[in-house]
Each structure stands twice: as C-alpha cells, then as structure tokens.
Motif scaffolding. Structure first.
Motif, mmCIF file in Angstrom:
data_model
loop_
_atom_site.group_PDB
_atom_site.id
_atom_site.type_symbol
_atom_site.label_atom_id
_atom_site.label_comp_id
_atom_site.label_asym_id
_atom_site.label_seq_id
_atom_site.Cartn_x
_atom_site.Cartn_y
_atom_site.Cartn_z
ATOM 1 N N ASP A 127 0.816 -1.213 0.000
ATOM 2 C CA ASP A 127 0.000 0.000 0.000
ATOM 3 C C ASP A 127 0.848 1.260 0.000
ATOM 4 O OD1 ASP A 127 0.994 -0.420 2.508
ATOM 5 O OD2 ASP A 127 -0.846 0.113 3.580
ATOM 6 N N ALA A 128 2.133 1.089 -0.153
ATOM 7 C CA ALA A 128 3.055 2.223 -0.240
ATOM 8 C C ALA A 128 4.308 1.738 -0.976
ATOM 9 C CB ALA A 128 3.423 2.748 1.150
ATOM 10 N N PRO A 129 4.977 2.608 -1.728
ATOM 11 C CA PRO A 129 6.192 2.202 -2.460
ATOM 12 C C PRO A 129 7.403 2.186 -1.541
ATOM 13 C CG PRO A 129 5.711 4.500 -2.911
ATOM 14 C CD PRO A 129 4.610 4.009 -2.020
ATOM 15 N N VAL A 130 7.335 1.384 -0.492
ATOM 16 C CA VAL A 130 8.360 1.367 0.547
ATOM 17 C C VAL A 130 8.683 -0.069 0.934
ATOM 18 C CG1 VAL A 130 8.986 2.138 2.863
ATOM 19 C CG2 VAL A 130 7.537 3.587 1.421
ATOM 20 N N ILE A 131 9.959 -0.309 1.178
ATOM 21 C CA ILE A 131 10.420 -1.575 1.743
ATOM 22 C C ILE A 131 11.039 -1.273 3.097
ATOM 23 C CG2 ILE A 131 12.041 -3.495 1.495
ATOM 24 C CD1 ILE A 131 11.763 -3.168 -1.538
ATOM 25 N N VAL A 132 10.532 -1.934 4.132
ATOM 26 C CA VAL A 132 11.014 -1.728 5.495
ATOM 27 C C VAL A 132 11.872 -2.934 5.887
ATOM 28 C CG1 VAL A 132 10.351 -1.294 7.892
ATOM 29 C CG2 VAL A 132 8.886 -0.472 6.021
ATOM 30 N N TYR A 133 13.035 -2.683 6.425
ATOM 31 C CA TYR A 133 13.888 -3.792 6.838
ATOM 32 C C TYR A 133 14.632 -3.439 8.120
ATOM 33 C CZ TYR A 133 17.994 -1.273 4.993
ATOM 34 O OH TYR A 133 18.977 -0.336 4.751
ATOM 35 N N ALA A 134 15.133 -4.457 8.781
ATOM 36 C CA ALA A 134 15.940 -4.262 9.986
ATOM 37 C C ALA A 134 16.909 -5.430 10.113
ATOM 38 C CB ALA A 134 15.059 -4.159 11.225
ATOM 39 N N VAL A 135 18.083 -5.156 10.682
ATOM 40 C CA VAL A 135 19.088 -6.185 10.911
ATOM 41 C C VAL A 135 19.730 -5.906 12.273
ATOM 42 C CG1 VAL A 135 20.809 -4.852 9.610
ATOM 43 C CG2 VAL A 135 21.175 -7.305 10.019
ATOM 44 N N SER A 136 19.908 -6.945 13.067
ATOM 45 C CA SER A 136 20.379 -6.763 14.444
ATOM 46 C C SER A 136 21.632 -7.609 14.726
ATOM 47 C CB SER A 136 19.278 -7.140 15.454
ATOM 48 O OG SER A 136 18.926 -8.522 15.307
ATOM 49 N N ALA B 145 11.480 -2.907 13.503
ATOM 50 C CA ALA B 145 10.970 -2.692 12.147
ATOM 51 C C ALA B 145 9.464 -2.422 12.164
ATOM 52 C CB ALA B 145 11.278 -3.910 11.281
ATOM 53 N N ASP B 146 8.727 -3.150 12.973
ATOM 54 C CA ASP B 146 7.273 -2.951 13.057
ATOM 55 C C ASP B 146 6.928 -1.540 13.515
ATOM 56 O OD1 ASP B 146 6.806 -5.514 12.205
ATOM 57 O OD2 ASP B 146 6.405 -6.334 14.211
ATOM 58 N N ARG B 147 7.661 -1.030 14.490
ATOM 59 C CA ARG B 147 7.313 0.287 15.031
ATOM 60 C C ARG B 147 7.761 1.435 14.130
ATOM 61 N NH1 ARG B 147 6.891 -3.629 18.056
ATOM 62 N NH2 ARG B 147 5.527 -3.632 19.885
ATOM 63 N N ILE B 148 8.828 1.255 13.396
ATOM 64 C CA ILE B 148 9.207 2.269 12.418
ATOM 65 C C ILE B 148 8.207 2.287 11.264
ATOM 66 C CG2 ILE B 148 10.963 2.945 10.751
ATOM 67 C CD1 ILE B 148 11.621 3.557 13.702
ATOM 68 N N GLU B 149 7.713 1.109 10.885
ATOM 69 C CA GLU B 149 6.675 1.056 9.857
ATOM 70 C C GLU B 149 5.402 1.771 10.331
ATOM 71 O OE1 GLU B 149 3.824 -2.309 7.763
ATOM 72 O OE2 GLU B 149 5.875 -2.861 8.291
ATOM 73 N N ARG B 150 5.035 1.594 11.593
ATOM 74 C CA ARG B 150 3.864 2.287 12.133
ATOM 75 C C ARG B 150 4.062 3.796 12.121
ATOM 76 N NH1 ARG B 150 2.951 -1.367 17.608
ATOM 77 N NH2 ARG B 150 2.825 -3.412 16.559
ATOM 78 N N ALA B 151 5.271 4.235 12.457
ATOM 79 C CA ALA B 151 5.556 5.674 12.444
ATOM 80 C C ALA B 151 5.411 6.233 11.033
ATOM 81 C CB ALA B 151 6.964 5.934 12.989
ATOM 82 N N LEU B 152 5.856 5.457 10.032
ATOM 83 C CA LEU B 152 5.717 5.889 8.640
ATOM 84 C C LEU B 152 4.236 6.015 8.266
ATOM 85 C CD1 LEU B 152 6.812 6.378 5.736
ATOM 86 C CD2 LEU B 152 6.723 3.887 5.434
ATOM 87 N N ARG B 153 3.453 5.002 8.566
ATOM 88 C CA ARG B 153 2.034 5.040 8.226
ATOM 89 C C ARG B 153 1.317 6.194 8.935
ATOM 90 N NH1 ARG B 153 0.391 0.518 5.573
ATOM 91 N NH2 ARG B 153 1.768 -1.309 5.628
#
Length: 342
Positions: free
Chosen positions: A274-283, A322-330
């Motif tokens: 629903d957005a032209p975005v790819i969200v990723y995280a590496v720890s 990653a989930d919470r940064i995606e929520r901030a974006l939305r």
C-alpha cells in the motif's frame, strides 16, 4: 290443464322455465325465503291464479337447459330466490377502507425499503470509490514523504516496544546514528540488490538503535522505490513464495560505526503493497562479536528456537523495531496525503 301450463302470476323467464338457472333444483310454491337451499320436488297446484287471465305456455326453446337436454314437464314455480352480491360489495368496501389503508401502508414500506437498500448500495459504491481514491493518494504521497517529514518523526529518538521482547517483555530503543538520505549504492549485498532491482531505488533512509541495556544494535531502513502498486504487489508475492526474506545471502547491510557485516545475527524484510516502501531491519551484538549462523527474525522468534540469535532475543530486536518504524511511517502518510491533496 296442459302439462306445461304455468300460472299466470309471473311473466315467463328462462331461469324459471328450466328450473336449472345456476344448476340448482326447482323450488316449489311453498318456498318463500331468499336462501338457496334444496326443497322437495313435489308439485302443488297454484289455485291463486286470477280468473281474468288465461294461462300461458312458455316456449321450451327459451330454457337455459334447452341446448343440453330436452324439455320435460316441470311443476309450477313461484318467484326464484334473488341472489344478492351485497356481501362481495361489502368485502370490496372493506378492502377499500381499512384493508386499503393496510395495503397502502405495506406498499409505502416496500417503497421505503427499496429506497433504503438502493441508497445503501449507492452509498457503499461511493464509499468504495472514496476509499480507493484515498488509497491511491496515500500511495503517491508516501513516495515523496521522505523529503517533507522531519527525520525525528520517521526515526524517533526513542522508540517504545511494549511487549516486543521475548515472552512479551517490553523493549525500549534509543537512536544512536542516522545515515544521510542517499541512493542504494553500496547499501545491499549484490544478490539482494538484484532482487530489489525491479522496483528501483529512489531514496534510502537508515538509522541505528540500541536497546536499553546497550547490549544489541539494530539498523532499520526505509527504502523508497520507484514502483507502482502493481510492481510492489508482484515483488511482495515473490518474496513470500520464494522465501527470499529468509535467505542469508539476501540479508540487508547494517549502518553505523562498529556495526559490521559479519556481526549480523538476525533480520527481517517487509515489502509493503500500500506504499512504495520496503522496510527492513538487521540486528547484532554491540560488543563486536561475529555470528557464524545468522537466523531470520521469524525463525528466531519461534518458541523452542535454540540458536544464539534466538536465545539472545535478536529476532525480537529486529522484528519489533521494524514494526514500530513502519507504524511511524504510516502515521505520517495519512496527514501528508491530505495536505498534498488540499
């Protein structure tokens, strides 16, 4: 007296001559009521006929039963019962009165019901169109939000992760580094760069966080693509069907001083549709230790997982952040899309 003679009391009438006007038997002279009921067929002579009138003989051809059966002598009859249609008339009046009002009320309810159903359908069409338009506006707005929204709103200085840790434990992450916005050159391993090529790279935003104990580090990234909704959906489908998000040779690279490629322990990649975005995280561990067997966050978070990344909770670190940064974006896309449409 002739066998077909009739008293001259009443004028001849087809119903009276045959005795079968509506299929009923002939009524004798003793019947004086208005009811239709059977009577005895014994004929009794009527001696009350005036002397000054000669008896008349009816024409058998005028009988309603003449075409069906031959005329036979019948007994004299008196006035036939009068069949009244008053009851149907009263029924009609009742229908037109109280019953008519009921019918009118039912008709009104039907009309109102059809109107409400039609309005609801029309409304649903309009709402559906509005929602579709809103989704398109949000998709377009998300493409350019990276240069209009402050970095602190996309990557807050502190991120609360309630229930994000192993066993539902709370987590808190603090931002320790922010990369300048850039292209994707050098940001991904060759195979991952090739897998992402179909959607293009417009801009890449990255930030690195540490947990409250400063034991772990996690880089989270927002890749803004050049793709439309169809291309994003196609890439998301490919990642899911081919399990590209679980291949160790497709891990995202970390960002920040002291966080090297060989320190990567767990990761996650989410292709939004629903957005032209790819969200990723590496720890990984912050103390610089290397990891021989990195594990995808989804597998490291499974109950009973015994690998080092799973036991340390590094899968939860990557997925939770990653989930919470995606929520901030939305959270930022909606208001930004409305602002752009105004």
């Amino acid at each position: 007296m002739d066998a077909l003679a009739r008293p001259a009391t009443l004028p001849p009438h087809p119903e009276r001559e045959s005795g079968q006007g509506f299929g009923g038997p002939v009524e004798g002279p003793s019947e004086t009521t208005r009811r239709l009921r059977p009577v005895r067929e014994e004929a009794e002579p009527d001696n009350k006929a005036p002397d000054n009138k000669a008896p008349r003989v009816p024409d058998p051809a005028l009988s309603w039963s003449a075409p069906v059966s031959p005329v036979s002598p019948v007994s004299p009859v008196v006035e036939r019962p009068v069949v009244s249609f008053a009851e149907p008339e009263r029924a009609a009046r009742r229908f037109g009165g109280r019953g008519g009002a009921r019918v009118a009320a039912v008709a009104a309810c039907l009309v109102l019901g059809f109107g409400l159903v039609g309005g609801a359908v029309t409304g649903s069409w309009l709402v559906g169109d509005s929602q579709a338009a809103g989704s398109r506006d949000s998709f377009v707005a998300a493409r350019s939000i990276w240069h209009s929204v402050p970095v602190d709103q996309l990557f807050p200085t502190t991120v609360a992760g309630q229930g994000a840790g192993p066993g539902g434990a709370d987590r808190t992450w603090t931002r320790i580094a922010v990369a300048p916005d850039s292209g994707c050159k050098g940001a991904f391993d060759p195979l991952l760069r090739k897998a992402l090529a179909p959607v293009g790279c417009q801009r890449l935003l990255r930030a690195t966080y540490t947990d409250a104990t400063q034991t772990y580090v996690t880089t989270v990234g927002l890749l803004f693509t050049k793709a439309d909704a169809s291309a994003m959906a196609s890439l998301a489908k490919r990642f899911t069907e081919e399990k590209l998000d679980s291949r160790t040779d497709l891990m995202p690279r970390p960002y920040g001083p002291g966080f090297e490629n060989d320190m990567r322990a767990s990761w996650t990649v989410s292709v939004l549709t629903d957005a032209p975005v790819i969200v990723y995280a590496v720890s990984g561990w912050r103390d610089g230790r290397g990891v021989d067997q990195p594990q995808p966050a989804e597998e490291a978070m499974e109950t009973g997982a015994t690998t080092a990344p799973a036991q340390a909770g590094l899968g939860h670190e990557a997925q939770g952040l990653a989930d919470r940064i995606e929520r901030a974006l939305r959270k930022q896309v909606g208001p930004y899309a409305k602002e752009q449409a105004a």
